[in-house]
Design an enzyme around this catalytic site. Structure first.
Site, short mmCIF file in Angstrom:
data_model
loop_
_atom_site.label_atom_id
_atom_site.label_comp_id
_atom_site.label_asym_id
_atom_site.label_seq_id
_atom_site.Cartn_x
_atom_site.Cartn_y
_atom_site.Cartn_z
CE LYS A 35 103.36 -45.11 14.03
NZ LYS A 35 102.27 -46.03 13.91
CB CYS A 36 109.56 -50.28 19.01
SG CYS A 36 111.05 -51.01 19.66
N GLY A 37 110.40 -52.59 16.97
CA GLY A 37 110.50 -54.03 16.79
C GLY A 37 110.10 -54.80 18.04
CB THR A 39 105.59 -52.61 19.19
OG1 THR A 39 106.35 -51.40 19.09
CG2 THR A 39 104.14 -52.24 19.47
#
Length: 159
Positions: A35-37, A39
């Site tokens: 859930k990361c930019g 990803t």
């Protein structure tokens, strides 16, 4: 003195394996998050795995929840997300800590061998990448902003 092949890690399916199982291969070791930019880098990592794996590259993903709680799921959720969203086939491992007192020994070693900016050992965010040559030497560290496809030439030089 420790070598990369001396470490063990637990797979996402809860099996302990030796990193020596990847001896003789170039390894790209990455702390990941769902859930990361960053990803979408899973797509680039999988492309490297598919294209360069047959020539001796092993991409190894280590989920980590230490940065913005961006990997909150359990092992099954992480594996499902990676498979269904990015068709990830490269090896994934159990969630690890990469900083602080609970740092996984592998990441303590990687950080010591390839320091970050200004000599810092601390990992700053998800998708920090460590490149290991066929002899098991940590040869480089790449920031989360470095896209996997930008590493292709460096990896090919080691293959």
């Amino acid at each position: 003195m420790a070598r990369i092949d001396d470490f063990t890690a637990t797979t996402i399916n809860e099996r302990d394996i030796s990193l020596g199982d990847y001896a003789g291969q170039v390894r790209l070791i990455v702390n990941t998050a769902s859930k990361c930019g960053f990803t979408p880098q899973y797509q680039g990592l999988e492309a490297l795995h598919e294209q360069l794996g047959p020539r001796g590259l092993a991409v190894l993903g280590f989920p980590c929840n230490q940065f913005g709680a961006q990997e909150p799921g359990d092992a099954a959720e992480i594996a499902n997300f990676c498979s269904l969203t990015y068709d990830v086939a490269f090896p994934l491992f159990a969630k690890v800590e990469v900083n602080g007192p609970g740092t996984h020994p592998l990441f303590a070693y990687l950080k010591h061998e390839a320091k970050g900016l200004l000599g810092s050992e601390r990992i700053k965010w998800n998708f920090t990448k460590f490149l290991v040559d066929r002899a098991g030497r940590v040869v480089d560290r790449f920031a989360p902003t470095t896209k996997p496809e930008a590493l292709r030439g460096r990896i090919e030089a080691l293959l």
